[in-house]
Motif scaffolding. Structure first.
Motif, PDB file in Angstrom:
ATOM      1  N   ARG A 278       0.862  -1.422   0.425  1.00 45.87           N
ATOM      2  CA  ARG A 278      -0.055   0.240   0.292  1.00 45.87           C
ATOM      3  C   ARG A 278       0.840   1.108  -0.010  1.00 45.87           C
ATOM      4  O   ARG A 278       0.166   2.402  -0.598  1.00 45.87           O
ATOM      5  CB  ARG A 278      -1.289  -0.379   1.155  1.00 45.87           C
ATOM      6  CG  ARG A 278      -1.922   1.173   1.293  1.00 45.87           C
ATOM      7  CD  ARG A 278      -2.951   1.304   2.837  1.00 45.87           C
ATOM      8  NE  ARG A 278      -3.258   0.143   2.635  1.00 45.87           N
ATOM      9  CZ  ARG A 278      -3.161  -0.835   3.554  1.00 45.87           C
ATOM     10  NH1 ARG A 278      -2.392  -0.642   4.392  1.00 45.87           N
ATOM     11  NH2 ARG A 278      -3.901  -1.721   3.402  1.00 45.87           N
ATOM     12  N   ARG A 279       1.791   1.304   0.785  1.00 45.18           N
ATOM     13  CA  ARG A 279       2.682   2.392   1.273  1.00 45.18           C
ATOM     14  C   ARG A 279       3.340   2.664  -0.283  1.00 45.18           C
ATOM     15  O   ARG A 279       3.919   3.657  -0.564  1.00 45.18           O
ATOM     16  CB  ARG A 279       3.924   2.608   1.870  1.00 45.18           C
ATOM     17  CG  ARG A 279       2.696   2.494   3.078  1.00 45.18           C
ATOM     18  CD  ARG A 279       3.825   2.103   4.652  1.00 45.18           C
ATOM     19  NE  ARG A 279       4.663   2.871   5.379  1.00 45.18           N
ATOM     20  CZ  ARG A 279       5.601   2.451   5.433  1.00 45.18           C
ATOM     21  NH1 ARG A 279       5.661   0.888   6.491  1.00 45.18           N
ATOM     22  NH2 ARG A 279       7.124   2.574   6.627  1.00 45.18           N
ATOM     23  N   LEU A 280       3.957   1.653  -0.684  1.00 44.73           N
ATOM     24  CA  LEU A 280       4.550   1.594  -2.202  1.00 44.73           C
ATOM     25  C   LEU A 280       3.584   2.586  -2.929  1.00 44.73           C
ATOM     26  O   LEU A 280       4.671   3.028  -4.135  1.00 44.73           O
ATOM     27  CB  LEU A 280       5.695   0.339  -2.709  1.00 44.73           C
ATOM     28  CG  LEU A 280       6.227   0.429  -3.496  1.00 44.73           C
ATOM     29  CD1 LEU A 280       7.683   1.978  -3.145  1.00 44.73           C
ATOM     30  CD2 LEU A 280       7.641  -0.769  -4.066  1.00 44.73           C
ATOM     31  N   VAL A 281       2.500   1.547  -3.726  1.00 50.76           N
ATOM     32  CA  VAL A 281       1.808   2.368  -4.570  1.00 50.76           C
ATOM     33  C   VAL A 281       1.457   3.760  -4.349  1.00 50.76           C
ATOM     34  O   VAL A 281       2.050   4.557  -5.226  1.00 50.76           O
ATOM     35  CB  VAL A 281       0.660   1.352  -4.789  1.00 50.76           C
ATOM     36  CG1 VAL A 281      -0.228   2.261  -5.414  1.00 50.76           C
ATOM     37  CG2 VAL A 281       0.765   0.017  -4.431  1.00 50.76           C
ATOM     38  N   GLU A 282       1.326   4.192  -3.232  1.00 49.59           N
ATOM     39  CA  GLU A 282       1.233   5.499  -2.837  1.00 49.59           C
ATOM     40  C   GLU A 282       2.230   6.464  -3.036  1.00 49.59           C
ATOM     41  O   GLU A 282       1.769   7.409  -3.938  1.00 49.59           O
ATOM     42  CB  GLU A 282       0.430   5.541  -1.003  1.00 49.59           C
ATOM     43  CG  GLU A 282      -0.973   5.016  -0.666  1.00 49.59           C
ATOM     44  CD  GLU A 282      -0.448   5.123   0.555  1.00 49.59           C
ATOM     45  OE1 GLU A 282      -0.081   5.389   1.649  1.00 49.59           O
ATOM     46  OE2 GLU A 282      -1.883   4.809   1.119  1.00 49.59           O
ATOM     47  N   ALA A 283       3.231   6.072  -2.591  1.00 49.62           N
ATOM     48  CA  ALA A 283       4.905   6.980  -2.773  1.00 49.62           C
ATOM     49  C   ALA A 283       5.082   6.821  -4.126  1.00 49.62           C
ATOM     50  O   ALA A 283       5.021   8.009  -4.989  1.00 49.62           O
ATOM     51  CB  ALA A 283       5.964   5.563  -2.225  1.00 49.62           C
ATOM     52  N   ALA A 284       4.483   6.060  -5.479  1.00 48.40           N
ATOM     53  CA  ALA A 284       4.937   5.661  -6.431  1.00 48.40           C
ATOM     54  C   ALA A 284       4.191   7.044  -7.046  1.00 48.40           C
ATOM     55  O   ALA A 284       3.785   7.805  -7.956  1.00 48.40           O
ATOM     56  CB  ALA A 284       4.567   5.035  -6.891  1.00 48.40           C
ATOM     57  N   VAL A 290       6.203   5.139 -12.629  1.00 51.23           N
ATOM     58  CA  VAL A 290       4.762   4.256 -12.602  1.00 51.23           C
ATOM     59  C   VAL A 290       4.985   2.894 -12.053  1.00 51.23           C
ATOM     60  O   VAL A 290       6.830   2.491 -12.368  1.00 51.23           O
ATOM     61  CB  VAL A 290       5.058   3.222 -14.736  1.00 51.23           C
ATOM     62  CG1 VAL A 290       4.569   2.308 -14.584  1.00 51.23           C
ATOM     63  CG2 VAL A 290       4.506   4.630 -16.111  1.00 51.23           C
ATOM     64  N   LEU A 291       4.704   2.069 -11.193  1.00 49.60           N
ATOM     65  CA  LEU A 291       5.175   0.703 -10.929  1.00 49.60           C
ATOM     66  C   LEU A 291       4.872  -0.435 -11.317  1.00 49.60           C
ATOM     67  O   LEU A 291       4.074  -0.615 -11.960  1.00 49.60           O
ATOM     68  CB  LEU A 291       4.234   1.210  -9.324  1.00 49.60           C
ATOM     69  CG  LEU A 291       4.644  -0.081  -8.303  1.00 49.60           C
ATOM     70  CD1 LEU A 291       6.510  -0.019  -7.825  1.00 49.60           C
ATOM     71  CD2 LEU A 291       3.775   0.112  -7.140  1.00 49.60           C
ATOM     72  N   VAL A 292       6.181  -1.486 -12.333  1.00 54.36           N
ATOM     73  CA  VAL A 292       5.250  -2.647 -12.766  1.00 54.36           C
ATOM     74  C   VAL A 292       5.411  -3.519 -12.206  1.00 54.36           C
ATOM     75  O   VAL A 292       7.138  -3.456 -11.220  1.00 54.36           O
ATOM     76  CB  VAL A 292       6.751  -2.459 -13.482  1.00 54.36           C
ATOM     77  CG1 VAL A 292       6.692  -3.675 -13.814  1.00 54.36           C
ATOM     78  CG2 VAL A 292       6.942  -1.711 -15.001  1.00 54.36           C
ATOM     79  N   ALA A 293       4.297  -4.485 -11.329  1.00 63.04           N
ATOM     80  CA  ALA A 293       4.767  -5.047 -10.155  1.00 63.04           C
ATOM     81  C   ALA A 293       4.687  -6.218 -10.353  1.00 63.04           C
ATOM     82  O   ALA A 293       3.981  -7.100 -11.595  1.00 63.04           O
ATOM     83  CB  ALA A 293       3.755  -4.935  -9.064  1.00 63.04           C
ATOM     84  N   ASP A 294       5.756  -7.743 -10.522  1.00 62.97           N
ATOM     85  CA  ASP A 294       5.876  -8.675 -11.846  1.00 62.97           C
ATOM     86  C   ASP A 294       5.417 -10.054 -10.690  1.00 62.97           C
ATOM     87  O   ASP A 294       5.922  -9.942  -9.216  1.00 62.97           O
ATOM     88  CB  ASP A 294       7.186  -8.924 -11.681  1.00 62.97           C
ATOM     89  CG  ASP A 294       7.882 -10.180 -12.248  1.00 62.97           C
ATOM     90  OD1 ASP A 294       7.015 -10.848 -12.585  1.00 62.97           O
ATOM     91  OD2 ASP A 294       9.027 -10.279 -12.984  1.00 62.97           O
TER      92      ASP A 294
END
Length: 500
Positions: A278-284, A290-294
């Motif tokens: 949650r916190r990483l998505v908010e920071a991005a 653009v947050l690329v989640a593998d």
């Protein structure tokens, strides 16, 4: 005309060389002369592909200054490399790296060994398992039954087969993330997906934030697109991400893309918790990154009591910040080169449009096979088989390492396919070289880092079990003895044919 095609600066080469730290010499161990140690260090960098073949090396005076050694030491090292075939020089053009005649060119990724080499070499380089039969055969037969209507078309589906796009969208919806087929593009594996994303969002010279360590082949793909990699250290052990570091990098470096593996990270096996996601998505989102989640490892939990957190895209269901990449290659079989992207519809349209200049589309037959697996329940049964096999291999490998190499340190992950091991103070690069000589192939830690990081580590996948895991650990122990003593392979430690 110069024979070199790239160049390595003195500061960069010095960093790479300085990272190669061995355990302090024990009693009776003879240290090589300074010029020999320097020549060996450069040769290792070339053999591992961390310094490319045909790369121009710094002038003797420049490298001597960067390393704080005499010019005579550098000159002697260069001469030794020329004698061994690892360096070529010409007056006015400088000196550039080479490989001796008859030697294979070093690979910069983690390619599997050819099948004919597997009799004498245990391959721990590639984190892939054999196909979970009978499900591969059944899926191909099911695909062949569905093929005739498609055979009457042109066969080009740049966004993927409509039936498979709809099925993948349904699977995300079932996980609690409402998804339309228009949010899905089918690709040729996860590598194809990430290559397309990088070309769309990150032009040459753009910054891409990556976990440190991260998946070696993805790092190399990003380097070859011309990206500038910004490493962000993982938290200790299996604790996932260090959010303070991530926020700092996103705020100060403003990377165009951030690439993360939240589910059983490759290579460490870490599982990021829901709060971290949650916190990483908010920071991005705040940084415009653009947050690329593998998600290629997301279904490979190995312990029954693992509670999987919500997917990263669950904190951005519209797909405006999070672009998700999935694949059949890790959870099912590496030979099934089917991947996918989940993102906002406009991002998918842009990716599809750009694809016309790359691979046009993904093979129809393989898409039909994956769709058969998804629609019949075969996928769940095949992945359950894969989990059982990986769990058994993990436990066998961990036990063998603890017996043979008790000084090596690692945390046992609860999922994924890899073990990230601190090799008791030894150089991972030198272990990799010694391992080839005793019959075990292992990738060194620096392949998973940026600019020589993680020299003291190796990555071991859960691809062997039983007696083969015992033999692999024994060969690694033999390689460690060679590195510790600076010795050579004895008759008892040479590679031998091993049949599982």
């Amino acid at each position: 005309m110069a024979q070199w095609t790239s160049a390595v600066g003195p500061a960069q080469l010095a960093r790479l060389l300085t990272s190669q730290q061995d355990r302090p010499a024990g009693p009776g161990t003879r240290r090589p002369p300074a010029y020999r140690a320097l020549a060996d260090g450069i040769r290792l960098l070339v053999l591992e592909g961390r310094v490319p073949v045909a790369a121009r090396l710094p002038a003797e005076r420049e490298l001597a200054l960067a390393l704080s050694v005499s010019r005579t030491t550098v000159a002697a090292a260069y001469e030794a490399l020329r004698t061994e075939g690892f360096l070529e020089s010409r007056r006015g053009a400088g000196s550039w790296t080479a490989v001796p005649a008859g030697n294979p060119l070093p690979a910069r990724g983690l390619e599997p060994l050819p099948p004919d080499a597997l009799g004498s070499m245990i391959d721990l380089g590639c984190a892939s398992l054999p196909a979970p039969e009978p499900w591969l055969t059944r899926a191909v037969r099911g695909a062949l039954e569905e093929l005739p209507p498609y055979a009457h078309t042109h066969g080009d589906y740049p966004a993927g087969l409509p039936a498979l796009r709809a099925m993948i969208a349904e699977r995300y919806t079932a996980r609690g993330i409402p998804t339309m087929p228009e949010q899905i593009m089918v690709t040729t594996g996860a590598m194809g997906a990430i290559d397309a994303i990088c070309h769309l969002f990150a032009g040459r010279g753009e910054r891409i934030a990556v976990e440190s360590p991260s998946y070696a082949n993805i790092l190399q793909l990003m380097r070859e697109t011309g990206a500038r990699l910004v490493p962000v250290a993982m938290a200790e052990g299996l604790a996932g991400w260090d959010l303070d570091r991530w926020r700092q990098v996103l705020r100060e470096a403003a990377p165009r893309i951030a690439y993360v593996v939240a589910d059983f990270h490759n290579p460490t096996g870490a599982l990021a918790d829901e709060d971290q996601r949650r916190r990483l998505v908010e920071a991005a989102r705040s940084a415009g990154t653009v947050l690329v989640a593998d998600e290629t490892m997301t279904e490979l939990w190995l312990d029954d009591d693992v509670e999987m957190p919500r997917p990263v895209c669950g904190f951005d269901p519209a797909g405006s910040t999070v672009v998700t990449v999935g694949s059949a290659s890790k959870a099912f079989w590496a030979g099934m080169r089917i991947g996918w992207v989940r993102a906002a519809p406009d991002v998918i349209r842009s990716l599809v449009a750009a694809r016309a200049y790359a691979d046009l589309g993904t093979p129809v037959l393989e898409q039909l096979a994956v769709n058969w697996l998804f629609s019949t329940g075969g996928w769940e049964q095949a992945v359950a088989l894969r989990r059982a096999q990986a769990r058994e291999n993990r436990d066998a490998l961990v036990g063998a390492l603890r017996r043979e190499l008790p000084d090596w340190e690692f945390s046992v992950p609860r999922g994924g396919l890899t073990l990230w091991v601190r090799a008791g103070g030894l150089s991972g690069s030198r272990l990799a070289e010694a391992g080839e000589r005793v019959g075990v192939r292992v990738p060194s830690g620096p392949r998973f880092g940026v600019d020589g990081a993680f020299e003291g580590f190796v990555r071991l996948p859960f691809t062997v079990g039983g007696a083969v895991a015992d033999e692999a650990a024994a060969r690694l122990s033999a390689a460690a003895r060679i590195v510790e003593t600076g010795g050579t392979v004895g008759a008892a430690e040479g590679p031998r044919t091993f049949v599982a």
